[in-house]
Motif scaffolding. Structure first.
Motif, PDB file in Angstrom:
ATOM      1  N   GLY A  82      17.479  -5.726  43.586  1.00 18.90           N
ATOM      2  CA  GLY A  82      16.183  -5.998  44.191  1.00 18.90           C
ATOM      3  C   GLY A  82      16.123  -5.392  45.573  1.00 18.90           C
ATOM      4  N   LYS A  83      16.890  -6.001  46.480  1.00 19.10           N
ATOM      5  CA  LYS A  83      17.025  -5.455  47.829  1.00 19.10           C
ATOM      6  C   LYS A  83      18.497  -5.403  48.174  1.00 19.10           C
ATOM      7  CE  LYS A  83      12.837  -7.107  50.107  1.00 19.10           C
ATOM      8  NZ  LYS A  83      12.350  -8.068  51.105  1.00 19.10           N
ATOM      9  N   LYS A  84      18.914  -4.342  48.846  1.00 16.60           N
ATOM     10  CA  LYS A  84      20.322  -4.268  49.231  1.00 16.60           C
ATOM     11  C   LYS A  84      20.451  -3.765  50.655  1.00 16.60           C
ATOM     12  CE  LYS A  84      21.273   0.518  47.901  1.00 16.60           C
ATOM     13  NZ  LYS A  84      22.182   1.462  47.229  1.00 16.60           N
ATOM     14  N   ASP A  85      21.610  -4.005  51.224  1.00 19.09           N
ATOM     15  CA  ASP A  85      21.964  -3.463  52.536  1.00 19.09           C
ATOM     16  C   ASP A  85      23.096  -2.449  52.357  1.00 19.09           C
ATOM     17  OD1 ASP A  85      20.194  -5.369  53.422  1.00 19.09           O
ATOM     18  OD2 ASP A  85      21.642  -6.494  54.625  1.00 19.09           O
ATOM     19  N   ILE A  86      23.194  -1.537  53.282  1.00 18.77           N
ATOM     20  CA  ILE A  86      24.271  -0.539  53.278  1.00 18.77           C
ATOM     21  C   ILE A  86      24.855  -0.461  54.688  1.00 18.77           C
ATOM     22  CG2 ILE A  86      24.897   1.873  52.789  1.00 18.77           C
ATOM     23  CD1 ILE A  86      22.220   2.138  51.287  1.00 18.77           C
ATOM     24  N   VAL A  87      26.170  -0.412  54.769  1.00 23.53           N
ATOM     25  CA  VAL A  87      26.844  -0.234  56.063  1.00 23.53           C
ATOM     26  C   VAL A  87      27.750   0.986  55.949  1.00 23.53           C
ATOM     27  CG1 VAL A  87      28.616  -1.203  57.596  1.00 23.53           C
ATOM     28  CG2 VAL A  87      26.774  -2.672  56.758  1.00 23.53           C
ATOM     29  N   LYS A  88      27.637   1.896  56.898  1.00 26.46           N
ATOM     30  CA  LYS A  88      28.496   3.085  56.916  1.00 26.46           C
ATOM     31  C   LYS A  88      29.256   3.108  58.228  1.00 26.46           C
ATOM     32  CE  LYS A  88      25.220   5.725  54.121  1.00 26.46           C
ATOM     33  NZ  LYS A  88      24.728   7.068  53.795  1.00 26.46           N
ATOM     34  N   VAL A  89      30.565   3.116  58.119  1.00 27.95           N
ATOM     35  CA  VAL A  89      31.395   3.132  59.319  1.00 27.95           C
ATOM     36  C   VAL A  89      32.214   4.415  59.336  1.00 27.95           C
ATOM     37  CG1 VAL A  89      32.864   1.731  60.798  1.00 27.95           C
ATOM     38  CG2 VAL A  89      31.791   0.695  58.808  1.00 27.95           C
ATOM     39  N   GLU A  90      32.020   5.177  60.355  1.00 26.97           N
ATOM     40  CA  GLU A  90      32.755   6.437  60.502  1.00 26.97           C
ATOM     41  C   GLU A  90      34.188   6.145  60.962  1.00 26.97           C
ATOM     42  OE1 GLU A  90      32.679  10.282  59.931  1.00 26.97           O
ATOM     43  OE2 GLU A  90      30.606   9.677  60.281  1.00 26.97           O
ATOM     44  N   GLY A  91      35.154   6.823  60.342  1.00 27.15           N
ATOM     45  CA  GLY A  91      36.535   6.745  60.823  1.00 27.15           C
ATOM     46  C   GLY A  91      37.224   5.403  60.651  1.00 27.15           C
ATOM     47  N   ARG A  92      36.877   4.662  59.591  1.00 25.40           N
ATOM     48  CA  ARG A  92      37.461   3.324  59.465  1.00 25.40           C
ATOM     49  C   ARG A  92      37.682   3.014  57.998  1.00 25.40           C
ATOM     50  NH1 ARG A  92      37.748  -2.184  59.766  1.00 25.40           N
ATOM     51  NH2 ARG A  92      36.895  -3.122  61.633  1.00 25.40           N
ATOM     52  N   GLU A  93      38.854   2.480  57.638  1.00 24.79           N
ATOM     53  CA  GLU A  93      39.051   1.966  56.285  1.00 24.79           C
ATOM     54  C   GLU A  93      39.273   0.458  56.390  1.00 24.79           C
ATOM     55  OE1 GLU A  93      41.584   4.496  53.885  1.00 24.79           O
ATOM     56  OE2 GLU A  93      40.453   6.260  54.482  1.00 24.79           O
ATOM     57  N   LEU A  94      39.113  -0.259  55.289  1.00 23.07           N
ATOM     58  CA  LEU A  94      39.109  -1.721  55.365  1.00 23.07           C
ATOM     59  C   LEU A  94      40.418  -2.305  54.865  1.00 23.07           C
ATOM     60  CD1 LEU A  94      35.560  -2.484  53.909  1.00 23.07           C
ATOM     61  CD2 LEU A  94      36.198  -1.760  56.209  1.00 23.07           C
ATOM     62  N   SER A  95      40.821  -3.424  55.449  1.00 25.67           N
ATOM     63  CA  SER A  95      42.012  -4.118  54.960  1.00 25.67           C
ATOM     64  C   SER A  95      41.641  -4.993  53.764  1.00 25.67           C
ATOM     65  CB  SER A  95      42.602  -4.990  56.070  1.00 25.67           C
ATOM     66  OG  SER A  95      41.744  -6.080  56.316  1.00 25.67           O
ATOM     67  N   SER A  97      30.091  -1.336  69.761  1.00 24.42           N
ATOM     68  CA  SER A  97      30.576  -0.622  70.939  1.00 24.42           C
ATOM     69  C   SER A  97      31.576   0.476  70.583  1.00 24.42           C
ATOM     70  CB  SER A  97      31.226  -1.601  71.916  1.00 24.42           C
ATOM     71  OG  SER A  97      32.407  -2.124  71.342  1.00 24.42           O
ATOM     72  N   GLY A  98      32.035   0.486  69.327  1.00 22.76           N
ATOM     73  CA  GLY A  98      33.114   1.412  68.978  1.00 22.76           C
ATOM     74  C   GLY A  98      32.707   2.543  68.056  1.00 22.76           C
ATOM     75  N   ASP A  99      33.120   2.428  66.782  1.00 20.20           N
ATOM     76  CA  ASP A  99      32.915   3.502  65.817  1.00 20.20           C
ATOM     77  C   ASP A  99      31.441   3.812  65.587  1.00 20.20           C
ATOM     78  OD1 ASP A  99      35.762   3.273  65.155  1.00 20.20           O
ATOM     79  OD2 ASP A  99      35.189   1.452  64.074  1.00 20.20           O
ATOM     80  N   ALA A 100      31.171   5.085  65.189  1.00 29.61           N
ATOM     81  CA  ALA A 100      29.817   5.455  64.778  1.00 29.61           C
ATOM     82  C   ALA A 100      29.457   4.625  63.550  1.00 29.61           C
ATOM     83  CB  ALA A 100      29.761   6.944  64.448  1.00 29.61           C
ATOM     84  N   VAL A 115      19.864   6.815  55.727  1.00 30.38           N
ATOM     85  CA  VAL A 115      20.776   7.126  56.825  1.00 30.38           C
ATOM     86  C   VAL A 115      21.635   8.305  56.403  1.00 30.38           C
ATOM     87  CG1 VAL A 115      20.858   4.902  57.979  1.00 30.38           C
ATOM     88  CG2 VAL A 115      22.253   5.258  55.974  1.00 30.38           C
ATOM     89  N   SER A 116      22.076   9.088  57.368  1.00 31.48           N
ATOM     90  CA  SER A 116      22.772  10.317  56.998  1.00 31.48           C
ATOM     91  C   SER A 116      24.128  10.047  56.376  1.00 31.48           C
ATOM     92  CB  SER A 116      22.892  11.235  58.210  1.00 31.48           C
ATOM     93  OG  SER A 116      23.126  10.483  59.356  1.00 31.48           O
ATOM     94  N   LYS A 117      24.630  11.032  55.668  1.00 30.07           N
ATOM     95  CA  LYS A 117      25.958  10.959  55.058  1.00 30.07           C
ATOM     96  C   LYS A 117      26.990  10.941  56.177  1.00 30.07           C
ATOM     97  CE  LYS A 117      24.639  12.075  50.712  1.00 30.07           C
ATOM     98  NZ  LYS A 117      25.163  11.625  49.447  1.00 30.07           N
ATOM     99  N   ILE A 118      28.145  10.381  55.856  1.00 37.35           N
ATOM    100  CA  ILE A 118      29.202  10.384  56.866  1.00 37.35           C
ATOM    101  C   ILE A 118      30.280  11.383  56.469  1.00 37.35           C
ATOM    102  CG2 ILE A 118      28.749   8.024  57.603  1.00 37.35           C
ATOM    103  CD1 ILE A 118      31.252   7.161  56.061  1.00 37.35           C
ATOM    104  N   LYS A 119      31.116  11.756  57.436  1.00 38.55           N
ATOM    105  CA  LYS A 119      32.160  12.754  57.171  1.00 38.55           C
ATOM    106  C   LYS A 119      33.437  12.074  56.684  1.00 38.55           C
ATOM    107  CE  LYS A 119      34.539  16.703  59.162  1.00 38.55           C
ATOM    108  NZ  LYS A 119      35.170  17.235  60.376  1.00 38.55           N
ATOM    109  N   ASN A 120      33.924  11.125  57.467  1.00 42.10           N
ATOM    110  CA  ASN A 120      35.141  10.388  57.116  1.00 42.10           C
ATOM    111  C   ASN A 120      34.918   8.921  57.434  1.00 42.10           C
ATOM    112  OD1 ASN A 120      37.240  12.468  56.424  1.00 42.10           O
ATOM    113  ND2 ASN A 120      36.651  13.197  58.465  1.00 42.10           N
TER     114      ASN A 120
END
Ligand code: CTP
Ligand code: ZN
Length: 153
Positions: A54-67, A38-41, A9-14
């Motif tokens: 072995g196997k992993k998942d990746i999640v990329k959320v544009e414009g969001r930081e985590l609490s 429905s919201g962020d990219a 999946v492509s790199k994200i900006k922020n």
């Protein structure tokens, strides 16, 4: 494998890249973050080959930081996850999730008679154990299906 072949999946900006998620848990990660598409990219890769896991998942959320509360719950279903904060395409911060000793206010006790689920100003408190979490008020243990017990914000 070359980098070109590995990049799903492509790199994200922020935003935030959650990498090294236990294979198959990405959809639960989205549930924890309250992301319904429905919201962020958003980019999700599932069951990507990983040397470490072995196997992993990746999640990329544009414009969001985590609490911190979100990271605490994430650690329960994806203990090897790394959180990468990306700004202007660069990873500016990287940290591993840590399994907390206690999670407060993030899970709902399944026991309807528990003081934390009554109409009282008592936040839930669960001790994190090797095989699940245990309510500190009524001792109820949640072993499986943690995401189903996450309190919505
Ligand atoms: N990433 C991204 N967009 C960016 C920068 C990085 O989506 N602008 C992703 C990378 O694809 C990778 C993760 O963020 O999945 C971490 O990036 P980086 O630290 O550059 O990769 P690694 O060194 O391979 O990370 P690690 O050592 O944690 O495996
Ligand atoms: Zn309880």
């Amino acid at each position: 494998m070359t980098d070109d072949q590995q990049l799903r999946v492509s790199k994200i900006k922020n935003g935030t890249v959650i990498d090294h998620i236990t294979g198959g848990q990405a959809l639960n990660v989205l549930a924890i973050l309250g992301i319904d598409g429905s919201g962020d990219a958003l980019s999700v890769a599932m069951n990507v080959p990983s040397d470490r896991l072995g196997k992993k998942d990746i999640v990329k959320v544009e414009g969001r930081e985590l609490s911190q509360a979100e990271v605490d719950v994430l650690s329960l279903i994806a203990p090897a996850a790394s959180i990468n904060i990306v700004r202007e395409y660069d990873v500016v911060e990287k940290h591993r999730v840590e399994r907390p000793e206690v999670v407060e206010g993030v899970l709902e006790c399944p026991n309807h008679n528990c003081i934390s689920t009554k109409d009282e100003p008592v936040d839930s408190r669960f001790a994190v154990t090797d095989d699940g979490v245990r309510c500190e008020y009524c001792e109820t243990i949640i072993r499986d299906d943690l995401p189903a017990h996450i309190l919505v914000e």
